[in-house]
Design a protein around this motif. Sequence first.
Motif, short mmCIF file in Angstrom:
data_model
loop_
_atom_site.label_atom_id
_atom_site.label_comp_id
_atom_site.label_asym_id
_atom_site.label_seq_id
_atom_site.Cartn_x
_atom_site.Cartn_y
_atom_site.Cartn_z
N TRP A 60 -14.08 0.37 5.79
CA TRP A 60 -12.79 0.95 6.19
C TRP A 60 -12.57 0.64 7.66
O TRP A 60 -13.41 0.90 8.51
CB TRP A 60 -12.79 2.47 5.98
CG TRP A 60 -11.47 3.10 6.35
CD1 TRP A 60 -11.14 3.74 7.52
CD2 TRP A 60 -10.29 3.11 5.55
NE1 TRP A 60 -9.86 4.16 7.49
CE2 TRP A 60 -9.28 3.79 6.30
CE3 TRP A 60 -9.97 2.63 4.28
CZ2 TRP A 60 -8.00 3.99 5.81
CZ3 TRP A 60 -8.69 2.82 3.79
CH2 TRP A 60 -7.73 3.50 4.54
N ASP A 62 -11.03 1.05 11.22
CA ASP A 62 -10.40 1.97 12.16
C ASP A 62 -9.82 1.11 13.29
O ASP A 62 -10.53 0.63 14.16
CB ASP A 62 -11.44 2.95 12.72
CG ASP A 62 -10.79 4.04 13.59
OD1 ASP A 62 -9.70 3.77 14.14
OD2 ASP A 62 -11.36 5.13 13.70
N SER A 113 -3.57 5.06 8.71
CA SER A 113 -3.71 3.64 8.41
C SER A 113 -2.35 2.97 8.31
O SER A 113 -2.15 1.85 8.79
CB SER A 113 -4.48 3.46 7.09
OG SER A 113 -4.58 2.10 6.74
N TYR A 118 -1.69 -1.15 8.76
CA TYR A 118 -2.38 -1.66 7.58
C TYR A 118 -1.54 -1.41 6.33
O TYR A 118 -1.94 -0.67 5.42
CB TYR A 118 -3.77 -1.02 7.44
CG TYR A 118 -4.74 -1.51 8.48
CD1 TYR A 118 -5.25 -2.79 8.43
CD2 TYR A 118 -5.13 -0.68 9.53
CE1 TYR A 118 -6.14 -3.24 9.40
CE2 TYR A 118 -6.02 -1.13 10.50
CZ TYR A 118 -6.51 -2.41 10.42
OH TYR A 118 -7.39 -2.86 11.37
#
Length: 412
Positions: A60, A62, A113, A118
């Motif tokens: 994931w 960041d 996100s 993203y």
Amino acid sequence: MLLALIQLTRKNGFENRRVNFSLYEVVKLLGWDDGSKSYTRVIVSLLRWKAVLLTYHESWRDNSERRWLSRTFNMLDEVSIYTSPGRRSKADSNGQSQLPFSSFAWSEVVFKSFQDGYLKNLNFPVYKALGSRIAKRMYRFLDKCFGRLKGPSVSFDLRDFACGHIGLIGDYEPWKLKQVLAPAIRELEETGIIAPLSSDQRYEKTGRGKWSIVFQPPRPSRVVMGKTIPVTDSVTSLVAALEQHGVTGKTAAVLAAEFPTEQIELQLDVLEWWQSTNRKPVIKDPAAWLTKAVRDSYSPPKEYEPKVERLRKEQVAEEQRQKVEAAKRRRDEAERMAAAERATADGAKRAHVERFLASLSPAAREAFERQAIAEAPPLYRENIRRGNGPLAETSRQLVIEEAVLRASPMTS
């Protein structure tokens, strides 16, 4: 369903992770019929997404910290749905949903996100227009792949693509996978989402029972004189060639759209031949000449040689030049070797002469040299008698050397 929720959030500018909506709005957004089954599908799908727990192991991103990490979270934090009889929301004349509103809230992780960028933009109307679920899944996956494409195409292992990315279930043989994917591929080709390819181009055998599948993004097109012209490699190269001679981009595009490729290529070659041979009269404005030559289909001059013939003559001349150079290299090498052999022989002869003279006593050597000079040809004797210059010294050395070789011949 997630795409529909993203579209609802996009309408609000992604300002708040909580979004109000009506079931009717979602049904219409998805293009479903206004029946009870559609509303039930929406409710069940929302509740399922609320219950889904996502886990990412060191995968994931960041963006604020610029690092990868492991994370577990829900896609949705909350879902509130109004289902009371008679309270079903409908759109008014302005397309705005009426109260009461249902609502959902993205989890903080997901919404952050989105805000970090993203989120891949997807042509939602195109997605909705696709008829098959497989085509829709392929569109979403390939859209992401084309977004980071670095070459002309993307390639995947056939089974990994079909089962791992598109979600087909079953232990299909390769031919069956191709058969199942074929309608969706055809739909994507007809919609212009992927470039059409033949079966041989689409599939490549990589091993026993193993195949890869290839996709290319659609070729761009441009509208010229009211016509949509696919920007193929040939059209692109023609336009570039015309522009290289000063033709404007717009005029070059019109010529490429209106006239056959062969006609344009002929006039381009005539112009280049004319300029390379310094023919008269000089073409002062190549762009204007080229545009008119293409439009009026000029006939080439009688002296014109097509590029193929010019290249053939150049190749023949180059081959002849290489033959001459190769022959010269062989002669030079032969002369070098001969000179080396002569040098070796001369060195051996001088060493033989020196050894012979060194074996004599001073008196014997003096007598030997005097006799050699006395028996030498008149020209050499005269050169030696005249003085101590280079000619006299060279003549003396040759006379003595010949005398030594007569007295003591060299053995091979």
